[in-house]
Design a protein around this motif. Structure first.
Motif, PDB file in Angstrom:
ATOM      1  N   TYR A 264       0.840  -1.201   0.000  1.00  0.00           N
ATOM      2  CA  TYR A 264       0.000   0.000   0.000  1.00  0.00           C
ATOM      3  C   TYR A 264       0.874   1.249   0.000  1.00  0.00           C
ATOM      4  O   TYR A 264       2.036   1.214   0.440  1.00  0.00           O
ATOM      5  N   LEU A 265       0.309   2.335  -0.429  1.00  0.00           N
ATOM      6  CA  LEU A 265       1.018   3.609  -0.421  1.00  0.00           C
ATOM      7  C   LEU A 265       0.339   4.502   0.608  1.00  0.00           C
ATOM      8  O   LEU A 265      -0.858   4.801   0.492  1.00  0.00           O
ATOM      9  N   VAL A 266       1.083   4.903   1.643  1.00  0.00           N
ATOM     10  CA  VAL A 266       0.509   5.696   2.735  1.00  0.00           C
ATOM     11  C   VAL A 266       1.271   7.010   2.855  1.00  0.00           C
ATOM     12  O   VAL A 266       2.433   7.123   2.463  1.00  0.00           O
ATOM     13  N   ALA A 267       0.588   8.003   3.400  1.00  0.00           N
ATOM     14  CA  ALA A 267       1.211   9.313   3.559  1.00  0.00           C
ATOM     15  C   ALA A 267       0.345  10.166   4.457  1.00  0.00           C
ATOM     16  O   ALA A 267      -0.785   9.815   4.800  1.00  0.00           O
ATOM     17  N   ASP A 268       0.891  11.300   4.876  1.00  0.00           N
ATOM     18  CA  ASP A 268       0.138  12.354   5.535  1.00  0.00           C
ATOM     19  C   ASP A 268       0.054  13.521   4.554  1.00  0.00           C
ATOM     20  O   ASP A 268       1.024  13.830   3.855  1.00  0.00           O
ATOM     21  N   ALA A 269      -1.084  14.163   4.522  1.00  0.00           N
ATOM     22  CA  ALA A 269      -1.242  15.257   3.558  1.00  0.00           C
ATOM     23  C   ALA A 269      -2.046  16.389   4.169  1.00  0.00           C
ATOM     24  O   ALA A 269      -3.007  16.159   4.911  1.00  0.00           O
ATOM     25  N   TYR A 270      -1.625  17.602   3.880  1.00  0.00           N
ATOM     26  CA  TYR A 270      -2.453  18.765   4.188  1.00  0.00           C
ATOM     27  C   TYR A 270      -3.483  18.889   3.068  1.00  0.00           C
ATOM     28  O   TYR A 270      -3.132  19.025   1.890  1.00  0.00           O
ATOM     29  N   VAL A 271      -4.747  18.863   3.428  1.00  0.00           N
ATOM     30  CA  VAL A 271      -5.801  18.806   2.409  1.00  0.00           C
ATOM     31  C   VAL A 271      -6.739  20.011   2.430  1.00  0.00           C
ATOM     32  O   VAL A 271      -7.622  20.106   1.576  1.00  0.00           O
ATOM     33  N   ALA A 272      -6.569  20.900   3.385  1.00  0.00           N
ATOM     34  CA  ALA A 272      -7.443  22.085   3.434  1.00  0.00           C
ATOM     35  C   ALA A 272      -6.729  23.192   4.174  1.00  0.00           C
ATOM     36  O   ALA A 272      -5.813  22.940   4.969  1.00  0.00           O
TER      37      ALA A 272
ATOM     38  N   ARG B  47      -3.959  25.150   8.414  1.00  0.00           N
ATOM     39  CA  ARG B  47      -4.076  23.992   7.541  1.00  0.00           C
ATOM     40  C   ARG B  47      -4.655  22.785   8.277  1.00  0.00           C
ATOM     41  O   ARG B  47      -4.547  22.680   9.501  1.00  0.00           O
ATOM     42  N   VAL B  48      -5.234  21.876   7.493  1.00  0.00           N
ATOM     43  CA  VAL B  48      -5.777  20.626   8.031  1.00  0.00           C
ATOM     44  C   VAL B  48      -4.971  19.474   7.428  1.00  0.00           C
ATOM     45  O   VAL B  48      -4.749  19.426   6.218  1.00  0.00           O
ATOM     46  N   ARG B  49      -4.533  18.535   8.308  1.00  0.00           N
ATOM     47  CA  ARG B  49      -3.725  17.402   7.853  1.00  0.00           C
ATOM     48  C   ARG B  49      -4.447  16.100   8.164  1.00  0.00           C
ATOM     49  O   ARG B  49      -5.041  15.950   9.242  1.00  0.00           O
ATOM     50  N   VAL B  50      -4.393  15.160   7.207  1.00  0.00           N
ATOM     51  CA  VAL B  50      -5.009  13.854   7.421  1.00  0.00           C
ATOM     52  C   VAL B  50      -4.051  12.762   6.936  1.00  0.00           C
ATOM     53  O   VAL B  50      -3.277  12.976   5.993  1.00  0.00           O
ATOM     54  N   PRO B  51      -4.083  11.579   7.555  1.00  0.00           N
ATOM     55  CA  PRO B  51      -3.361  10.426   6.999  1.00  0.00           C
ATOM     56  C   PRO B  51      -4.230   9.773   5.920  1.00  0.00           C
ATOM     57  O   PRO B  51      -5.455   9.853   5.954  1.00  0.00           O
ATOM     58  N   LEU B  52      -3.577   9.148   4.938  1.00  0.00           N
ATOM     59  CA  LEU B  52      -4.325   8.497   3.878  1.00  0.00           C
ATOM     60  C   LEU B  52      -3.571   7.270   3.390  1.00  0.00           C
ATOM     61  O   LEU B  52      -2.375   7.117   3.641  1.00  0.00           O
ATOM     62  N   VAL B  53      -4.277   6.410   2.688  1.00  0.00           N
ATOM     63  CA  VAL B  53      -3.662   5.203   2.141  1.00  0.00           C
ATOM     64  C   VAL B  53      -4.295   4.909   0.784  1.00  0.00           C
ATOM     65  O   VAL B  53      -5.512   4.927   0.635  1.00  0.00           O
ATOM     66  N   LEU B  54      -3.431   4.677  -0.211  1.00  0.00           N
ATOM     67  CA  LEU B  54      -3.860   4.170  -1.507  1.00  0.00           C
ATOM     68  C   LEU B  54      -3.674   2.660  -1.493  1.00  0.00           C
ATOM     69  O   LEU B  54      -2.560   2.168  -1.279  1.00  0.00           O
ATOM     70  N   MET B  55      -4.736   1.928  -1.757  1.00  0.00           N
ATOM     71  CA  MET B  55      -4.677   0.476  -1.650  1.00  0.00           C
ATOM     72  C   MET B  55      -4.820  -0.207  -3.015  1.00  0.00           C
ATOM     73  O   MET B  55      -4.529  -1.396  -3.144  1.00  0.00           O
ATOM     74  N   ASP B  56      -5.277   0.509  -4.015  1.00  0.00           N
ATOM     75  CA  ASP B  56      -5.492  -0.069  -5.336  1.00  0.00           C
ATOM     76  C   ASP B  56      -4.213   0.021  -6.164  1.00  0.00           C
ATOM     77  O   ASP B  56      -3.600   1.092  -6.267  1.00  0.00           O
ATOM     78  N   GLN B  57      -3.798  -1.103  -6.774  1.00  0.00           N
ATOM     79  CA  GLN B  57      -2.542  -1.131  -7.504  1.00  0.00           C
ATOM     80  C   GLN B  57      -2.553  -0.191  -8.709  1.00  0.00           C
ATOM     81  O   GLN B  57      -1.538   0.450  -9.011  1.00  0.00           O
ATOM     82  N   ASP B  58      -3.674  -0.080  -9.404  1.00  0.00           N
ATOM     83  CA  ASP B  58      -3.735   0.811 -10.567  1.00  0.00           C
ATOM     84  C   ASP B  58      -3.556   2.267 -10.144  1.00  0.00           C
ATOM     85  O   ASP B  58      -2.862   3.045 -10.812  1.00  0.00           O
ATOM     86  N   ALA B  59      -4.182   2.640  -9.033  1.00  0.00           N
ATOM     87  CA  ALA B  59      -4.026   4.000  -8.548  1.00  0.00           C
ATOM     88  C   ALA B  59      -2.584   4.261  -8.123  1.00  0.00           C
ATOM     89  O   ALA B  59      -2.024   5.337  -8.384  1.00  0.00           O
ATOM     90  N   ILE B  60      -1.938   3.263  -7.469  1.00  0.00           N
ATOM     91  CA  ILE B  60      -0.537   3.411  -7.069  1.00  0.00           C
ATOM     92  C   ILE B  60       0.355   3.537  -8.299  1.00  0.00           C
ATOM     93  O   ILE B  60       1.290   4.349  -8.336  1.00  0.00           O
TER      94      ILE B  60
END
Length: 373
Positions: free
Chosen positions: A19-27, A102-115
């Motif tokens: 999986y691809l995981v990260a923290d991102a500022y989204v707002a 700013r607002v920060r959230v953790p996220l994860v991409l789980m789909d191989q095509d999206a990665i």
């Protein structure tokens, strides 16, 4: 109102499961610029929308960023329980935090095509959310003017996209632990948020980005519409002027025609004399009232009165006029005084005397002599 904002993706981490995981500022708070069409105001080119801290950092807004589905590009509809399996390629976590703006959230991409898309250069994130637009203008505490305020922000999903509204200001990984390795399979390419376009403006080539091209295109269309409206207005104005000119010309012609019909004193006298002569001839042919009749009608009435209707039936005016002249020449002219008085003067024939006057005179003489004696 359903809206979309964009933030970039960078420096994710790969898990042992791939999986691809990260923290991102989204707002963030502050002002973001939208096209008027995005906000239901096509009459406006751009709209400066202010996000106050009390709206962005409200409990309801922050909770709406947790456990949101991630999508590969924006779906054609909002994500819900019925279509989640169709669109979701990952999700956001529940550790939503914020700093000053700013607002920060953790996220994860789980789909191989999206990665794989991310590894090929698809780097940014775009919020899909709903909010209310309060069309109240003003100035932020920092002195920036705005056209509207965004309220009741509720996030629906977070999409992986090629280009985002916020550019490189927000990037996945901004909040990651210092020194954490970047385990992505490929190095990040140089960010290219906006592609250049060449627009022809009044014969000149102008290089701009997608937003600039859209703005120029809209202004060019507005200019074209204005020119079309001005041309139509000018054509209508010219048509009105032409109609008024035609009306004035018609009136001038009528005035000139009436002037030509005005008789001088001499001509009037001549006309009266000719009319009187005609009436005299007509009465000599056939004595009747010719009041109100034209010259042609007078001649016809005289001939009909003398000879009957059969004499003029089907005959042209020239024939009737000639026939009238023949009858008038053969008729005894009447005394114009009698005609003028309407035939009210009658002639008395002299009575023969037969000696009556002499007898009366003799009687008067004898009577006078007797009185003297």
């Amino acid at each position: 109102m359903y809206l979309i904002d964009h933030v970039p993706v960078s420096a994710p981490r790969r898990t042992a499961d791939g999986y691809l995981v990260a923290d991102a500022y989204v707002a963030r708070t502050g002002i973001q610029t939208y096209l008027g069409e995005e906000l239901g105001r096509p009459d406006l080119l751009n709209v400066r929308v202010y996000r106050p801290p009390e709206e962005v950092f409200s409990d309801a807004t922050l909770r709406s960023f947790a456990h949101r589905p991630m999508t590969n590009d924006h779906p054609p509809e909002q994500v819900n329980a019925q279509n989640w399996k169709k669109y979701a390629v990952g999700q956001t976590g529940d550790e939503v935090v914020h700093d000053k703006n700013r607002v920060r959230v953790p996220l994860v991409l789980m789909d191989q095509d999206a990665i794989a898309d991310y590894q090929a250069g698809k780097r940014e994130l775009s919020q899909g959310y709903s909010s209310e637009i309060d069309w109240t203008d003003g100035v932020t505490p920092e002195g920036e003017p705005y056209d509207a305020i965004q309220r009741n922000i509720r996030n629906n999903h977070l999409a992986l996209v090629q280009r985002g509204r916020a550019g490189s200001q927000f990037r996945i990984g901004d909040g990651r632990t210092p020194g954490a390795p970047d385990l992505s399979a490929h190095p990040q390419p140089q960010e290219n948020h906006m592609s250049d376009k060449t627009i022809l403006v009044d014969g000149l080539s102008v290089v701009t980005n997608d937003a600039g091209a859209q703005a120029i295109s809209k202004l060019q269309q507005q200019l074209k519409d204005a020119q079309t409206a001005a041309g139509a207005a000018d054509a209508n104005h010219q048509a009105v002027i032409a109609a008024k000119d035609a009306d004035i010309a018609k009136r001038d012609a009528e005035i000139d025609s009436l002037k030509g019909q005005v008789l001088s004193d001499a001509a009037l006298d001549q006309r009266v004399q000719a009319r009187g002569d005609l009436i005299g001839k007509a009465k000599a042919v056939h004595d009747t009232d010719y009041t109100g009749k034209s010259d042609a009608e007078v001649r016809k009435a005289a001939v009909v009165g003398k000879l009957g209707d059969a004499a003029v039936a089907g005959k042209p005016e020239a024939y009737i006029e000639a026939r009238f002249d023949i009858l008038a020449d053969g008729a005894k002219p009447r005394d114009p005084v009698v005609v003028a008085l309407g035939d009210r003067v009658t002639y008395r024939q002299p009575v023969q005397d037969n000696g009556y006057a002499a007898s009366v005179a003799g009687l008067d003489y004898r009577t006078a002599n007797q009185k003297e004696a």
